[in-house]
Enzyme design. Structure first.
Site, PDB file in Angstrom:
ATOM      1  N   GLU A  70       0.823  -1.212   0.000  1.00  0.00           N
ATOM      2  CA  GLU A  70       0.000   0.000   0.000  1.00  0.00           C
ATOM      3  C   GLU A  70       0.852   1.255   0.000  1.00  0.00           C
ATOM      4  O   GLU A  70       0.546   2.218  -0.703  1.00  0.00           O
ATOM      5  CB  GLU A  70      -0.946   0.040   1.209  1.00  0.00           C
ATOM      6  CG  GLU A  70      -1.694   1.356   1.250  1.00  0.00           C
ATOM      7  CD  GLU A  70      -2.807   1.444   2.269  1.00  0.00           C
ATOM      8  OE1 GLU A  70      -2.819   0.658   3.226  1.00  0.00           O
ATOM      9  OE2 GLU A  70      -3.671   2.323   2.084  1.00  0.00           O
ATOM     10  N   ASP A  91      -0.050  -4.725   3.690  1.00  0.00           N
ATOM     11  CA  ASP A  91      -0.596  -3.512   4.310  1.00  0.00           C
ATOM     12  C   ASP A  91       0.085  -3.366   5.671  1.00  0.00           C
ATOM     13  O   ASP A  91      -0.174  -4.147   6.588  1.00  0.00           O
ATOM     14  CB  ASP A  91      -2.118  -3.603   4.477  1.00  0.00           C
ATOM     15  CG  ASP A  91      -2.705  -2.247   4.831  1.00  0.00           C
ATOM     16  OD1 ASP A  91      -1.932  -1.350   5.236  1.00  0.00           O
ATOM     17  OD2 ASP A  91      -3.925  -2.072   4.721  1.00  0.00           O
ATOM     18  N   ILE A  93      -0.183  -1.094   8.035  1.00  0.00           N
ATOM     19  CA  ILE A  93      -1.192  -0.851   9.075  1.00  0.00           C
ATOM     20  C   ILE A  93      -2.556  -0.871   8.402  1.00  0.00           C
ATOM     21  O   ILE A  93      -2.871   0.023   7.606  1.00  0.00           O
ATOM     22  CB  ILE A  93      -1.011   0.503   9.799  1.00  0.00           C
ATOM     23  CG1 ILE A  93       0.371   0.594  10.458  1.00  0.00           C
ATOM     24  CG2 ILE A  93      -2.116   0.666  10.844  1.00  0.00           C
ATOM     25  CD1 ILE A  93       0.565   1.862  11.297  1.00  0.00           C
ATOM     26  N   ASP A  94      -3.347  -1.880   8.689  1.00  0.00           N
ATOM     27  CA  ASP A  94      -4.722  -1.888   8.225  1.00  0.00           C
ATOM     28  C   ASP A  94      -5.568  -1.427   9.405  1.00  0.00           C
ATOM     29  O   ASP A  94      -5.613  -2.097  10.446  1.00  0.00           O
ATOM     30  CB  ASP A  94      -5.142  -3.290   7.769  1.00  0.00           C
ATOM     31  CG  ASP A  94      -6.491  -3.241   7.098  1.00  0.00           C
ATOM     32  OD1 ASP A  94      -6.649  -2.463   6.152  1.00  0.00           O
ATOM     33  OD2 ASP A  94      -7.407  -3.943   7.550  1.00  0.00           O
ATOM     34  N   THR A  96      -5.556   2.370   9.882  1.00  0.00           N
ATOM     35  CA  THR A  96      -4.743   3.549  10.225  1.00  0.00           C
ATOM     36  C   THR A  96      -5.548   4.584  11.008  1.00  0.00           C
ATOM     37  O   THR A  96      -5.023   5.216  11.930  1.00  0.00           O
ATOM     38  CB  THR A  96      -4.168   4.180   8.938  1.00  0.00           C
ATOM     39  OG1 THR A  96      -3.322   3.219   8.309  1.00  0.00           O
ATOM     40  CG2 THR A  96      -3.361   5.417   9.219  1.00  0.00           C
ATOM     41  N   ASP A 217      -5.701  -4.782   1.557  1.00  0.00           N
ATOM     42  CA  ASP A 217      -6.644  -4.943   2.675  1.00  0.00           C
ATOM     43  C   ASP A 217      -7.151  -6.382   2.780  1.00  0.00           C
ATOM     44  O   ASP A 217      -7.593  -6.805   3.843  1.00  0.00           O
ATOM     45  CB  ASP A 217      -7.873  -4.043   2.491  1.00  0.00           C
ATOM     46  CG  ASP A 217      -7.541  -2.565   2.415  1.00  0.00           C
ATOM     47  OD1 ASP A 217      -6.722  -2.110   3.223  1.00  0.00           O
ATOM     48  OD2 ASP A 217      -8.110  -1.878   1.536  1.00  0.00           O
TER      49      ASP A 217
HETATM   50  P1  2AM Z   1      -6.379   1.385   5.847  1.00  0.00           P
HETATM   51  O1  2AM Z   1      -6.463   1.553   7.303  1.00  0.00           O
HETATM   52  O2  2AM Z   1      -5.201   0.558   5.398  1.00  0.00           O
HETATM   53  O3  2AM Z   1      -6.507   2.677   5.092  1.00  0.00           O
HETATM   54  C1  2AM Z   1     -12.043  -0.670   6.192  1.00  0.00           C
HETATM   55  O4  2AM Z   1     -12.984   0.178   5.770  1.00  0.00           O
HETATM   56  C2  2AM Z   1     -10.798  -0.713   5.300  1.00  0.00           C
HETATM   57  O5  2AM Z   1     -10.727   0.208   4.268  1.00  0.00           O
HETATM   58  C3  2AM Z   1      -9.654  -0.523   6.158  1.00  0.00           C
HETATM   59  O6  2AM Z   1      -8.988  -1.714   5.945  1.00  0.00           O
HETATM   60  C4  2AM Z   1      -8.937   0.745   5.719  1.00  0.00           C
HETATM   61  O7  2AM Z   1      -7.615   0.474   5.373  1.00  0.00           O
HETATM   62  C5  2AM Z   1      -9.670   1.153   4.489  1.00  0.00           C
HETATM   63  N1  2AM Z   1     -10.391   2.414   4.545  1.00  0.00           N
HETATM   64  C6  2AM Z   1     -10.788   3.030   3.436  1.00  0.00           C
HETATM   65  N2  2AM Z   1     -11.467   4.135   3.757  1.00  0.00           N
HETATM   66  C7  2AM Z   1     -11.515   4.231   5.096  1.00  0.00           C
HETATM   67  C8  2AM Z   1     -12.077   5.188   6.023  1.00  0.00           C
HETATM   68  N3  2AM Z   1     -12.748   6.256   5.598  1.00  0.00           N
HETATM   69  N4  2AM Z   1     -11.917   4.983   7.316  1.00  0.00           N
HETATM   70  C9  2AM Z   1     -11.236   3.881   7.738  1.00  0.00           C
HETATM   71  N5  2AM Z   1     -10.701   2.967   6.916  1.00  0.00           N
HETATM   72  C10 2AM Z   1     -10.830   3.123   5.601  1.00  0.00           C
HETATM   73 CA    CA Z   2      -2.949   0.707   5.386  1.00  0.00          CA
END
Ligand code: 2AM
Ligand code: CA
Length: 270
Positions: A70, A91, A93-94, A96, A217
């Protein structure tokens, strides 16, 4: 390849656990800085540092493998990768947004596929102290214990997770799906980590999950859910932006008994 797979899993687990320690330490000391990709998508200096740690270790150990990550290689042209080259999908940090807000629903996700087959997945949740993993054909585990999906068959008893994109212009059809699910199912959760939602379907804490997500993801968590007995499919026709094996567009994952009903609820053309 089978012998290599166990070695690769072991390597991926060690990377994920060390990455988890970096994440916990960064939050304990508040040593991370926030930034925004494309003005709206949160990324922190810890996402970048963990990505760098994982990807440099993979490069050193497996220089002939490819990496789709990512933060450092999201635009890798997967169509040009040969069918026999292992591709790591990372990823760092999934979750974040959860990480930056002090929530615990955060995971490191490391998947590996070859050709059109998912080979292994590791999803490590450092604040929850849960490490999930799976190897194709070998089952799925959390902290060493085998995982099995719930026996849910009826939507009215089903706890369903989903998520919402950073881009707000895509919200309307998503809200329509959520409305249909709320009318027919027990309840909805928005936990903020797709990788962990998939693992929670695998463990039976959730009965179904649907969302459009990116390869990093879902690469690891989808295999973990499948190996625990879940069905994996789509409620949207997907574009060919990504190979099918890591295409998270319109992703639907549920217990076998719920799948058809969930497909009917999430496919707005039905
Ligand atoms: P991320 O933390 O790597 O960005 C859940 O909705 C997934 O989609 C999460 O794995 C997150 O990955 C990503 N994501 C996309 N849009 C988001 C948002 N608005 N808030 C939180 N996560 C989001
Ligand atoms: Ca991420």
């Amino acid at each position: 390849m089978q012998n290599n797979v166990f070695e690769w899993l072991d390597f991926a687990k060690r990377l994920a656990v060390k990455a988890g320690e970096m994440i916990v330490a960064a939050r304990a000391d508040s040593t991370f800085v926030r930034d925004y990709k494309m003005d709206h998508e949160l990324v922190t200096t810890t996402d970048i540092a963990v990505d760098q740690y994982i990807c440099s270790n993979i490069h050193t150990r497996h220089p002939s493998h490819c990496i789709l990550s990512e933060e450092s290689s999201p635009t890798l042209d997967l169509a040009s990768v040969s069918e026999s080259t292992p591709v790591w999908v990372i990823d760092p940090i999934d979750g974040t947004v959860n990480f930056a807000h002090g929530h615990h629903h955060v995971a490191v996700s490391i998947g590996l596929y070859v050709g059109n087959e998912r080979i292994l997945g590791v999803v490590h949740a450092p604040f929850l102290e849960e490490c999930y993993w799976a190897i194709k054909g070998e089952g799925a585990y959390c902290n060493g214990k085998p995982l099995l999906v719930s026996g849910a068959k009826e939507p009215r008893n089903a706890l369903v997770a989903t998520g919402f994109p950073y881009q707000k212009d895509a919200l309307l059809p998503i809200l329509e799906r959520v409305s249909r699910i709320l009318h027919h199912c027990q309840d909805v959760r928005r936990n903020g980590s797709a990788a962990l939602d998939l693992c929670w379907v695998a463990s039976g804490r959730l009965d179904a999950y649907f969302e459009s997500v990116k390869p990093w993801d879902m690469a690891a968590g989808t295999l973990i859910a499948e190996e625990a007995g879940a069905l994996v499919g789509r409620y949207l026709q997907s574009s060919d932006r990504w190979p099918d094996v890591v295409n998270g567009e319109g992703l639907l994952v549920s217990t076998p008994g719920l799948f058809e009903a969930m497909l009917a609820l999430t496919n707005l053309e039905k």
